[in-house]
Write a protein that holds these residues in place. Sequence first.
Motif, short mmCIF file in Angstrom:
data_model
loop_
_atom_site.label_atom_id
_atom_site.label_comp_id
_atom_site.label_asym_id
_atom_site.label_seq_id
_atom_site.Cartn_x
_atom_site.Cartn_y
_atom_site.Cartn_z
N LEU A 52 23.35 49.79 50.96
CA LEU A 52 24.03 48.54 51.79
C LEU A 52 25.40 48.08 50.30
N ALA A 53 24.15 48.18 48.93
CA ALA A 53 24.86 47.79 48.22
C ALA A 53 26.09 48.52 47.12
N GLY A 54 25.97 49.70 48.04
CA GLY A 54 27.07 50.54 47.37
C GLY A 54 29.12 50.19 47.80
N GLU A 55 28.71 49.33 49.15
CA GLU A 55 29.31 48.85 49.77
C GLU A 55 30.86 48.21 48.91
N TRP A 56 30.18 47.05 47.51
CA TRP A 56 31.50 46.46 47.05
C TRP A 56 31.29 46.94 45.50
N HIS A 57 31.81 46.43 44.59
CA HIS A 57 31.81 47.51 43.02
C HIS A 57 32.48 45.49 42.18
N ARG A 58 32.98 44.72 42.55
CA ARG A 58 33.24 43.43 41.90
C ARG A 58 32.53 42.85 41.88
N ALA A 59 32.61 41.66 40.22
CA ALA A 59 31.59 40.63 40.03
C ALA A 59 30.44 41.35 40.03
N ASP A 103 45.13 44.74 49.89
CA ASP A 103 45.20 45.08 48.68
C ASP A 103 44.62 44.65 47.58
N VAL A 104 45.17 43.20 47.44
CA VAL A 104 45.58 42.61 46.45
C VAL A 104 43.74 41.92 46.42
N ASP A 105 43.39 41.74 45.83
CA ASP A 105 41.62 41.09 45.55
C ASP A 105 41.56 39.69 44.72
N ILE A 106 41.05 38.89 44.73
CA ILE A 106 40.93 37.60 43.94
C ILE A 106 39.82 37.19 43.76
N ASP A 107 39.01 36.47 42.03
CA ASP A 107 38.04 36.03 41.88
C ASP A 107 37.80 34.86 42.05
N PRO A 129 37.35 23.14 39.47
CA PRO A 129 35.92 23.66 37.90
C PRO A 129 36.25 25.20 38.05
N ARG A 130 37.25 26.24 38.56
CA ARG A 130 36.57 27.23 38.58
C ARG A 130 38.06 27.72 37.94
N VAL A 131 38.18 29.24 37.92
CA VAL A 131 39.45 29.92 37.22
C VAL A 131 39.21 30.73 38.01
N VAL A 132 41.02 31.32 38.50
CA VAL A 132 41.39 32.82 39.60
C VAL A 132 42.00 33.77 38.33
N MET A 161 30.19 32.97 41.77
CA MET A 161 31.01 34.03 42.18
C MET A 161 31.73 33.86 43.23
N LEU A 162 33.25 33.60 43.61
CA LEU A 162 33.35 33.91 44.63
C LEU A 162 34.31 35.24 44.58
N TRP A 163 35.01 36.28 45.46
CA TRP A 163 35.78 37.37 45.01
C TRP A 163 36.37 38.35 46.48
N SER A 164 36.84 38.63 46.52
CA SER A 164 37.14 39.21 47.53
C SER A 164 37.46 40.89 47.72
N GLU A 165 37.42 41.27 47.94
CA GLU A 165 37.44 43.24 48.31
C GLU A 165 37.77 43.62 49.34
N GLY A 166 38.64 43.96 49.82
CA GLY A 166 38.99 44.64 50.51
C GLY A 166 39.03 43.75 52.32
N ARG A 167 38.70 43.91 53.40
CA ARG A 167 38.02 43.56 54.06
C ARG A 167 37.40 42.55 54.00
N TRP A 168 36.39 42.06 52.85
CA TRP A 168 35.39 41.17 53.11
C TRP A 168 35.69 40.22 51.62
N THR A 169 35.18 38.78 51.79
CA THR A 169 34.60 37.38 51.46
C THR A 169 33.40 37.48 50.71
N LEU A 170 32.89 37.53 49.58
CA LEU A 170 31.36 37.54 48.78
C LEU A 170 31.45 36.58 47.84
#
Length: 301
Positions: A52-59, A103-107, A129-132, A161-170
């Motif tokens: 499961l941990a290998g599904e995402w690679h950001r943040a 294809d657009v990811d946001i952090d 209170p956050r940086v984008v 931390m909040l971010w998106s990767e493809g179909r996922w928001t984490l």
Amino acid sequence: MTGMWFGLAAIALAGAGALLYVDRTRRDQSGRVRQIWAKAQGYTYTGSDDQLAGEWHRAAMAKQDYLTATDVVRGTRRGEQFVLFDLEETATIVAVRREIGSDVDIDLRLKSTAPPKDGDLNLLGAIGPRVVFATDLEIARRVCDQRMVAFTESVPPALSMLWSEGRWTLGSLPVSSSGRDWDAAIEAVARLSGILHVLPPVTDPSELEVDHDPTRPRPRPDVSDAPAVSDSDAPVARDLPSAVRDVPRREAPDAPRREAPESQRREAPESQRRNAPAPAPTNTPKPGSGPQRSGTVRPVD
């Protein structure tokens, strides 16, 4: 002197064993707490997942694919699937899956958090209170509207931390979080996932258009551009099978004639004679009148 060192080593070994026991007990207790929480919510609990941990690679998931996800909970919130798990002793991760990826990811992260190390993430600015950060600043600027401002002000501080990767928001939580924190985190990540539905969907590179804005709908095709059907495209007799083409045509049989009754046949000639028009008079020349042919001899009295 040597005995003293052996005594200190034994004390240290006993202390390490006690710490391991306490840590193991705490982890088991945390796993039982999460299992009870998942069962009460109607979710599915799994002790661990190596892939499961290998599904995402950001943040918070950057370079963490070698770790094992523990105390994994899967379920559905706001109509979208989610998964919650512990990344060993690093963090608790909440991931919500959207129907259509982008294809657009946001952090979005707290101002006190270090910036991401991803080379394709660019700084957009501060919002609440956050940086984008985003991979496409123009599209991310359109997403950061009043809804995003209200959302960032209502996010629990535990979600650093909040971010998106493809179909996922984490989202990322401390490992020491409780069931109330998990509920709030799932709700917040699901809300962000709903806001990110406006991101342009993943497109096939072969279908990209240079002059098309991916954030706007595509125009409908013009009916006049449809290819016209010519007479040559119409089916002809020679295209038919020979068994059908060689069938002779049959003519419809003549309708049987009905004979009139005998009384009508007798009256028919009389009525025809009565109604028939009179014959036109013929002009017959009288004897001795009219022009004489040349060369004829008249009798002498």
